[in-house]
Scaffold this motif. Structure first.
Motif, PDB file in Angstrom:
ATOM      1  N   ASN A 182       4.857   0.519  -9.158  1.00 38.71           N
ATOM      2  CA  ASN A 182       5.277  -0.445  -8.143  1.00 38.71           C
ATOM      3  C   ASN A 182       4.580  -1.782  -8.388  1.00 38.71           C
ATOM      4  OD1 ASN A 182       6.634  -1.189  -5.619  1.00 38.71           O
ATOM      5  ND2 ASN A 182       4.559  -1.348  -4.802  1.00 38.71           N
ATOM      6  N   ILE A 183       5.296  -2.871  -8.074  1.00 41.17           N
ATOM      7  CA  ILE A 183       4.763  -4.235  -8.181  1.00 41.17           C
ATOM      8  C   ILE A 183       5.103  -4.954  -6.886  1.00 41.17           C
ATOM      9  CG2 ILE A 183       4.857  -6.433  -9.415  1.00 41.17           C
ATOM     10  CD1 ILE A 183       5.708  -4.900 -11.903  1.00 41.17           C
ATOM     11  N   SER A 184       4.129  -5.637  -6.307  1.00 38.76           N
ATOM     12  CA  SER A 184       4.367  -6.433  -5.100  1.00 38.76           C
ATOM     13  C   SER A 184       3.610  -7.750  -5.215  1.00 38.76           C
ATOM     14  CB  SER A 184       3.930  -5.671  -3.848  1.00 38.76           C
ATOM     15  OG  SER A 184       2.549  -5.425  -3.872  1.00 38.76           O
ATOM     16  N   TRP A 185       4.231  -8.819  -4.721  1.00 35.79           N
ATOM     17  CA  TRP A 185       3.677 -10.166  -4.813  1.00 35.79           C
ATOM     18  C   TRP A 185       3.012 -10.556  -3.502  1.00 35.79           C
ATOM     19  CZ3 TRP A 185       3.857 -13.509  -9.064  1.00 35.79           C
ATOM     20  CH2 TRP A 185       4.649 -13.091 -10.149  1.00 35.79           C
ATOM     21  N   SER A 186       2.069 -11.480  -3.596  1.00 35.46           N
ATOM     22  CA  SER A 186       1.494 -12.085  -2.401  1.00 35.46           C
ATOM     23  C   SER A 186       2.476 -13.109  -1.844  1.00 35.46           C
ATOM     24  CB  SER A 186       0.166 -12.754  -2.736  1.00 35.46           C
ATOM     25  OG  SER A 186       0.358 -13.807  -3.669  1.00 35.46           O
ATOM     26  N   PRO A 187       2.378 -13.456  -0.563  1.00 38.75           N
ATOM     27  CA  PRO A 187       3.349 -14.411   0.009  1.00 38.75           C
ATOM     28  C   PRO A 187       3.345 -15.769  -0.668  1.00 38.75           C
ATOM     29  CG  PRO A 187       2.171 -13.238   1.750  1.00 38.75           C
ATOM     30  CD  PRO A 187       1.500 -12.871   0.469  1.00 38.75           C
ATOM     31  N   ASP A 188       2.217 -16.204  -1.261  1.00 41.97           N
ATOM     32  CA  ASP A 188       2.169 -17.502  -1.916  1.00 41.97           C
ATOM     33  C   ASP A 188       2.485 -17.447  -3.409  1.00 41.97           C
ATOM     34  OD1 ASP A 188      -0.034 -16.163  -2.806  1.00 41.97           O
ATOM     35  OD2 ASP A 188      -1.509 -17.622  -2.086  1.00 41.97           O
ATOM     36  N   SER A 189       2.841 -16.261  -3.926  1.00 44.93           N
ATOM     37  CA  SER A 189       3.237 -16.059  -5.331  1.00 44.93           C
ATOM     38  C   SER A 189       2.111 -16.315  -6.322  1.00 44.93           C
ATOM     39  CB  SER A 189       4.444 -16.946  -5.699  1.00 44.93           C
ATOM     40  OG  SER A 189       5.529 -16.684  -4.872  1.00 44.93           O
ATOM     41  N   LYS A 190       0.856 -16.360  -5.860  1.00 43.93           N
ATOM     42  CA  LYS A 190      -0.265 -16.586  -6.762  1.00 43.93           C
ATOM     43  C   LYS A 190      -0.904 -15.291  -7.258  1.00 43.93           C
ATOM     44  CE  LYS A 190      -1.510 -21.078  -4.779  1.00 43.93           C
ATOM     45  NZ  LYS A 190      -2.588 -21.860  -4.108  1.00 43.93           N
ATOM     46  N   TYR A 191      -0.690 -14.201  -6.555  1.00 41.95           N
ATOM     47  CA  TYR A 191      -1.268 -12.918  -6.914  1.00 41.95           C
ATOM     48  C   TYR A 191      -0.170 -11.862  -6.886  1.00 41.95           C
ATOM     49  CZ  TYR A 191      -5.620 -15.304  -5.626  1.00 41.95           C
ATOM     50  OH  TYR A 191      -6.650 -16.181  -5.536  1.00 41.95           O
ATOM     51  N   PHE A 192      -0.398 -10.777  -7.576  1.00 45.89           N
ATOM     52  CA  PHE A 192       0.492  -9.620  -7.457  1.00 45.89           C
ATOM     53  C   PHE A 192      -0.325  -8.347  -7.660  1.00 45.89           C
ATOM     54  CE2 PHE A 192       0.727 -10.839 -11.918  1.00 45.89           C
ATOM     55  CZ  PHE A 192       0.624  -9.636 -12.593  1.00 45.89           C
ATOM     56  N   LEU A 193       0.149  -7.292  -7.017  1.00 44.14           N
ATOM     57  CA  LEU A 193      -0.491  -5.980  -7.045  1.00 44.14           C
ATOM     58  C   LEU A 193       0.368  -5.019  -7.836  1.00 44.14           C
ATOM     59  CD1 LEU A 193      -1.597  -5.680  -3.318  1.00 44.14           C
ATOM     60  CD2 LEU A 193      -3.153  -5.614  -5.254  1.00 44.14           C
ATOM     61  N   THR A 194      -0.285  -4.137  -8.600  1.00 43.85           N
ATOM     62  CA  THR A 194       0.410  -3.080  -9.310  1.00 43.85           C
ATOM     63  C   THR A 194      -0.212  -1.745  -8.937  1.00 43.85           C
ATOM     64  OG1 THR A 194      -1.062  -3.270 -11.215  1.00 43.85           O
ATOM     65  CG2 THR A 194       0.966  -4.585 -11.256  1.00 43.85           C
ATOM     66  N   SER A 195       0.604  -0.732  -8.803  1.00 39.49           N
ATOM     67  CA  SER A 195       0.125   0.632  -8.553  1.00 39.49           C
ATOM     68  C   SER A 195       0.642   1.521  -9.663  1.00 39.49           C
ATOM     69  CB  SER A 195       0.587   1.135  -7.195  1.00 39.49           C
ATOM     70  OG  SER A 195       1.993   1.070  -7.087  1.00 39.49           O
ATOM     71  N   SER A 196      -0.148   2.515 -10.041  1.00 37.93           N
ATOM     72  CA  SER A 196       0.145   3.261 -11.260  1.00 37.93           C
ATOM     73  C   SER A 196      -0.074   4.749 -11.062  1.00 37.93           C
ATOM     74  CB  SER A 196      -0.746   2.744 -12.401  1.00 37.93           C
ATOM     75  OG  SER A 196      -0.669   3.560 -13.540  1.00 37.93           O
ATOM     76  N   SER A 197       0.410   5.499 -12.053  1.00 37.26           N
ATOM     77  CA  SER A 197       0.178   6.945 -12.065  1.00 37.26           C
ATOM     78  C   SER A 197      -1.255   7.300 -12.441  1.00 37.26           C
ATOM     79  CB  SER A 197       1.147   7.615 -13.055  1.00 37.26           C
ATOM     80  OG  SER A 197       2.478   7.429 -12.657  1.00 37.26           O
ATOM     81  N   ASP A 198      -2.051   6.306 -12.863  1.00 40.22           N
ATOM     82  CA  ASP A 198      -3.447   6.600 -13.191  1.00 40.22           C
ATOM     83  C   ASP A 198      -4.346   6.610 -11.953  1.00 40.22           C
ATOM     84  OD1 ASP A 198      -3.608   3.966 -12.520  1.00 40.22           O
ATOM     85  OD2 ASP A 198      -4.310   3.254 -14.468  1.00 40.22           O
ATOM     86  N   MET A 199      -3.706   6.663 -10.745  1.00 36.30           N
ATOM     87  CA  MET A 199      -4.396   6.800  -9.465  1.00 36.30           C
ATOM     88  C   MET A 199      -5.162   5.545  -9.066  1.00 36.30           C
ATOM     89  SD  MET A 199      -5.688  10.768  -9.613  1.00 36.30           S
ATOM     90  CE  MET A 199      -6.593  10.576 -11.141  1.00 36.30           C
ATOM     91  N   THR A 200      -4.780   4.393  -9.605  1.00 37.82           N
ATOM     92  CA  THR A 200      -5.429   3.138  -9.233  1.00 37.82           C
ATOM     93  C   THR A 200      -4.369   2.078  -8.943  1.00 37.82           C
ATOM     94  OG1 THR A 200      -5.536   2.292 -11.506  1.00 37.82           O
ATOM     95  CG2 THR A 200      -7.407   3.632 -10.715  1.00 37.82           C
ATOM     96  N   ALA A 201      -4.821   1.048  -8.246  1.00 37.92           N
ATOM     97  CA  ALA A 201      -4.042  -0.170  -8.053  1.00 37.92           C
ATOM     98  C   ALA A 201      -4.867  -1.337  -8.562  1.00 37.92           C
ATOM     99  CB  ALA A 201      -3.679  -0.354  -6.582  1.00 37.92           C
ATOM    100  N   ARG A 202      -4.193  -2.370  -9.062  1.00 40.10           N
ATOM    101  CA  ARG A 202      -4.915  -3.499  -9.646  1.00 40.10           C
ATOM    102  C   ARG A 202      -4.362  -4.803  -9.093  1.00 40.10           C
ATOM    103  NH1 ARG A 202      -8.064  -2.175 -14.358  1.00 40.10           N
ATOM    104  NH2 ARG A 202      -7.853   0.046 -14.818  1.00 40.10           N
ATOM    105  N   LEU A 203      -5.251  -5.762  -8.940  1.00 38.26           N
ATOM    106  CA  LEU A 203      -4.926  -7.079  -8.419  1.00 38.26           C
ATOM    107  C   LEU A 203      -5.019  -8.104  -9.544  1.00 38.26           C
ATOM    108  CD1 LEU A 203      -4.461  -9.138  -6.126  1.00 38.26           C
ATOM    109  CD2 LEU A 203      -6.926  -9.091  -5.723  1.00 38.26           C
ATOM    110  N   TYR A 204      -3.934  -8.880  -9.750  1.00 38.77           N
ATOM    111  CA  TYR A 204      -3.866  -9.870 -10.822  1.00 38.77           C
ATOM    112  C   TYR A 204      -3.606 -11.258 -10.236  1.00 38.77           C
ATOM    113  CZ  TYR A 204      -3.215  -5.806 -13.890  1.00 38.77           C
ATOM    114  OH  TYR A 204      -3.362  -4.605 -14.557  1.00 38.77           O
ATOM    115  N   ARG A 205      -4.057 -12.266 -10.967  1.00 37.85           N
ATOM    116  CA  ARG A 205      -3.802 -13.663 -10.644  1.00 37.85           C
ATOM    117  C   ARG A 205      -2.817 -14.251 -11.645  1.00 37.85           C
ATOM    118  NH1 ARG A 205      -9.273 -16.978 -10.100  1.00 37.85           N
ATOM    119  NH2 ARG A 205      -7.699 -18.637 -10.253  1.00 37.85           N
TER     120      ARG A 205
END
Length: 861
Positions: free
Chosen positions: A149-172
């Protein structure tokens, strides 16, 4: 005869697999149906299917924030870029790997797509001429397994990813080279979703085992309650403690349901609502961060594969691929906005009503469904049969529907009260495979597969009138003469027979063929019949003389498509290719045929020439759609395409929960791909469209007759001044049409009120059909607030009288208008009724007061 039939709509299937998307206005929903996309308008009660096909079944979709660009991706990673308002294909693209998540940024500039364990950021296509619609911006790694899954922040500066490796990551998006993405770890199963809150101060993650984590961007001291000290720190101390400030878990919540897994989830940030779809068919609506359960409902017994929330957060959409079910639920009023489901198995038969506005289908699941051809929705389902429904037929101007089933019953359904009002059975248990109703609707006949007899019943009394014997093979098809009382039956005993069931002589005429007869059809004038046989031929017979007047060799025309297991090429695999269903066109000049093939053919009867050939599907997920197989997929153990490559690594997905004895057929047979074929074809009585019951669903092909010519469209200078000038010159029709084209409420209101009552009738009779929708809609809305009650009622009566036939033929298009009129007229009636009651009571009160005063005066005197 016109042959320019084009794909119009797809009914019978509402959801197969993939994700659901609400349009930004929240009034429509996009649903993947095989390799096509259907758009359901939930406000106007209409559905349409985009005339674009993908190579294989759609697994993922993404819609731009302004609802102009739609990206569809199949299970191989091939994508199509579609202009949604114009319904035009813009470009093809290949991601070269299966994509499990794709999302447009809120500002519409970027597209984030998963590429196994990497994230690819693409520049969103623009409306300028570009060499390539997709331009790769950068590729980001970090995960150790597939991104879900991928979801964006409301200001489009960040996005979150969730994975089968049991973690989620925050990117800029504007991250420097030495930037390390934040890892949100702690879940014990695959993380299905991660989202920002509306104020971007919280992150919510949910895993497959039902664990919901609330993350806050705080320091350890802030979590322990020592936040005042941090607020007073200077810049130097802040930099020293920067390594301690990060996203940390502020709360954990669990579903605590044994053996139940989360299959889908969605988050609505403005209201902090979380929707969770479970593997047992139950969905839950929760408020975060408190995780309070607002609503829970069981909608099926199977997995909820996808969840979507509309823009206002009022409607929830759910899709189940196992059931082929699409639901839209309004959780505040606890009511269904949309509840549609296709046949669980294949369709077997279909029939048109007399006006062409309604279609009935029967399926292998034992259900009979009735569809509106204009809206594309199923409005009633009958589940009375216990086995396959083999034939359906309309009678009594579409008010009665008959169905024949292998359970040994023929049932009659009332389409006014929606009930099974009569059941026809035989003295001995048999299986009915064919059905026909005489033109008057008084007699129903059904053929059997085991006793080779034809049973005749009276519809009025339900009694068995006669049993026609003589065939020595299963009865495959029955048809009545449109003008006479002759019944024709086709059988596997190489013959077609005509029966005079109302005559005293019981005369029988036999038409001998060289192979099994699969379908028979009467020409609309009743003088000729067509019969298709197992060798791919169509034979034409003169009914009166009993002579064959022509034939068509159609095996080469209908043959096409090579199955995965075929040892021979498609050109040499013509055996078994034949027409299982025949239907004459409305004028009787051509004949339509379909069978176990991806093609449907139309022949001209006079010249016996193939006029046009329609390919019902280009979906490579179906068997028999390719002409040549790719040798790289062939191994010594068989084709790789037959291997089950779906993601079923979880134990619960591989378990068989069915009870012993509930499955039919040979359980040792390997599961194979569905085959592209048409089970039944029917022409509309209007001659403007035809339908086919296929593996993909109910395909409707029609002539493009939606464009209505209006001479006022030739006007260029339509302004408020010209409209008022036409009104002053007493050109009421012209001024009204110009006001509709100008579409300004104030101008339209002035023109409408200025038309004198004496001119209403002539204006209503001469107005173009193009403006009927706008006129009736305006009357319905304006009536609620206007004091001129009789004026509006005169308009309604005049329009209905002048254009009643057109409105009846297109009643599906005017359903929302009729509802508005009905609501307005009922409100006016209620207001007048209340006013009359009030006046009546007031008069009675005054009269009683007068009597009391007179009585008191008489007593005083």
């Amino acid at each position: 005869m016109k042959t320019g039939f084009k794909f119009s709509n797809l009914c019978g299937t509402v959801y197969t697999a993939g994700n659901l998307i609400f349009t930004p206005d929240g009034n429509s929903i996009l649903s993947p149906v095989g390799n096509r996309v259907s758009l359901f308008d939930l406000v106007n009660n209409k559905s349409l299917t985009l005339p674009v096909e993908m190579r294989k079944d759609i697994k993922l979709m993404a819609l731009s924030p302004n609802a102009t660009l739609l990206v569809t991706i199949d299970k191989d990673g091939r994508a199509l870029l579609i202009n949604l308002p114009r319904r035009v294909l813009i470009a093809h693209f290949n991601f070269k790997a299966p994509v499990k998540a794709i999302e447009f940024s809120p500002d519409g500039k970027w597209i984030a797509a998963s590429h196994e364990k990497y994230v690819e950021i693409w520049k969103a296509p623009g409306f300028n001429r570009e060499f390539a619609p997709f331009v790769l911006h950068k590729t980001i790694g970090g995960h150790y397994d597939d991104i879900l899954n991928i979801s964006w922040s409301p200001d489009s500066k960040y996005f979150l990813t969730s994975s089968s490796d049991m973690t989620a990551r925050l990117y800029r998006m504007d991250a420097p080279k030495d930037y390390v993405p934040q890892t949100l770890a702690g879940h014990r199963n695959s993380v299905l979703g991660a989202w920002f809150s509306d104020d971007m101060k919280s992150i919510y993650t949910i895993s497959k085992d039902g664990a919901l984590f609330n993350w806050q961007y705080q320091t350890k001291a802030a979590l322990l309650g020592d936040s005042d000290e941090e607020d007073e720190m200077d810049v130097d101390s802040e930099e020293k403690r920067m390594d301690q400030k990060r996203w940390r878990v502020a709360g954990k919540h669990f579903l605590n349901q044994n053996g139940v897994k989360v299959k889908s989830c969605a988050f609505f940030a403005p209201s902090n609502l979380l929707v969770v779809g479970l593997s047992n068919g139950v969905f839950g609506l929760y408020e975060v961060p408190s995780f309070i359960n607002i609503h829970t409902l069981s909608i099926s017994q199977h997995n909820i594969d996808t969840v979507a929330i509309n823009r206002t957060g009022e409607w929830l959409a759910f899709g189940s691929s196992t059931m082929g079910q699409l639901l839209v639920w309004e959780w505040q009023s606890e009511s269904y906005v949309l509840k549609q489901q296709g046949h669980y198995y294949n369709m077997t038969s279909l029939s048109y009503s007399g006006d062409g506005q309604t279609l009935a289908t029967g399926g292998e699941d034992g259900k009979v469904k009735v569809w509106n051809t204009t809206s594309g929705f199923c409005f009633v389902t009958f589940s009375d049969h216990k086995s396959n429904v083999m034939a359906v037929e309309f009678a009594k101007q579409g008010k009665v529907l008959f169905s024949a089933s292998l359970d040994g019953t023929v049932r009659a359904f009332d389409l006014v009260r929606y009930r099974n009002f009569r059941t026809f059975t035989s003295p001995n248990p048999v299986q009915f495979s064919s059905l026909v109703v005489d033109p008057s609707g008084e007699v129903v006949c059904a053929g059997t597969t085991d006793t080779f007899e034809i049973y005749v019943w009276s519809v009025q009394t339900g009694k068995l009138l006669d049993i026609l014997a003589g065939h020595t093979g299963p009865i495959s098809s029955l048809t009545f003469s449109p003008v006479g009382m002759i019944l024709v039956s086709g059988s596997w005993d190489y013959t077609a027979r005509s029966w005079d069931i109302f005559g005293r002589s019981k005369q029988v005429e036999t038409f001998q063929h060289q192979n099994e007869v699969l379908a028979v059809a009467f020409r609309p004038d009743g003088r000729e019949i067509a019969a298709s046989t197992l060798d791919g031929q169509i034979a034409f017979w003169d009914v009166e003389n009993g002579k064959q007047v022509g034939s068509i060799e159609g095996r080469k025309d209908i043959s096409g498509g090579r199955k995965v297991n075929d040892r021979t090429a498609a050109d040499n695999a013509a055996s078994g290719k034949c027409f299982n269903s025949l239907c004459y066109t409305a004028d009787g000049s051509s004949i339509l045929g379909g069978g176990n093939s991806k093609y449907i053919c139309i022949y001209d009867i006079d010249t016996k020439v193939l006029v046009k050939k329609f390919q019902i599907s280009n979906n490579l997920s179906l068997d028999g759609t390719q002409e040549q197989l790719n040798s790289k997929y062939m191994t010594e153990f068989g084709s790789k395409e037959l291997m089950d490559v779906e993601d079923s690594s979880d134990v619960e997905d591989r378990l068989d929960h069915t009870l012993p004895g509930t499955q039919s057929g040979d359980l040792s047979v390997r599961r194979t791909r569905p085959e592209a074929r048409s089970m039944a074809v029917r022409f509309s009585p209007t001659g403007r469209s035809w339908a086919a019951a296929t593996t993909d669903g109910l395909l409707i092909y029609s002539l493009d007759d939606t464009i209505l010519f209006d001479p006022f469209d030739l006007e260029i200078d339509i302004t408020p001044e010209t409209v008022m000038e036409a009104l002053e010159e007493k050109e009421y029709l012209r001024s009204l049409c110009m006001a509709f084209r100008l579409n300004e409420k104030s101008i339209l209101h002035k023109v409408f009120e200025a038309i004198p009552p004496g001119s209403i009738d002539i204006v209503a009779r001469t107005i173009s059909e193009k403006y009927l929708d706008k006129l009736l809609q305006f009357i319905g809305v304006h009536m609620e607030h206007s004091p001129h009650i009789e004026f509006h009622l005169m308009w309604v009566v005049s329009v209905m009288t002048a254009h009643g036939r057109y409105l009846k033929e297109h009643r599906g298009e005017f359903q929302s208008v009729f509802r508005t009129l009905h609501k307005s007229i009922n409100r006016v009636r209620d207001d007048i009724s209340n006013l009359c009651d009030t006046n009546t009571y007031t008069l009675k009160y005054l009269l009683n007061q007068q009597n009391i005063t007179a009585r008191n005066n008489s007593i005083n005197h």
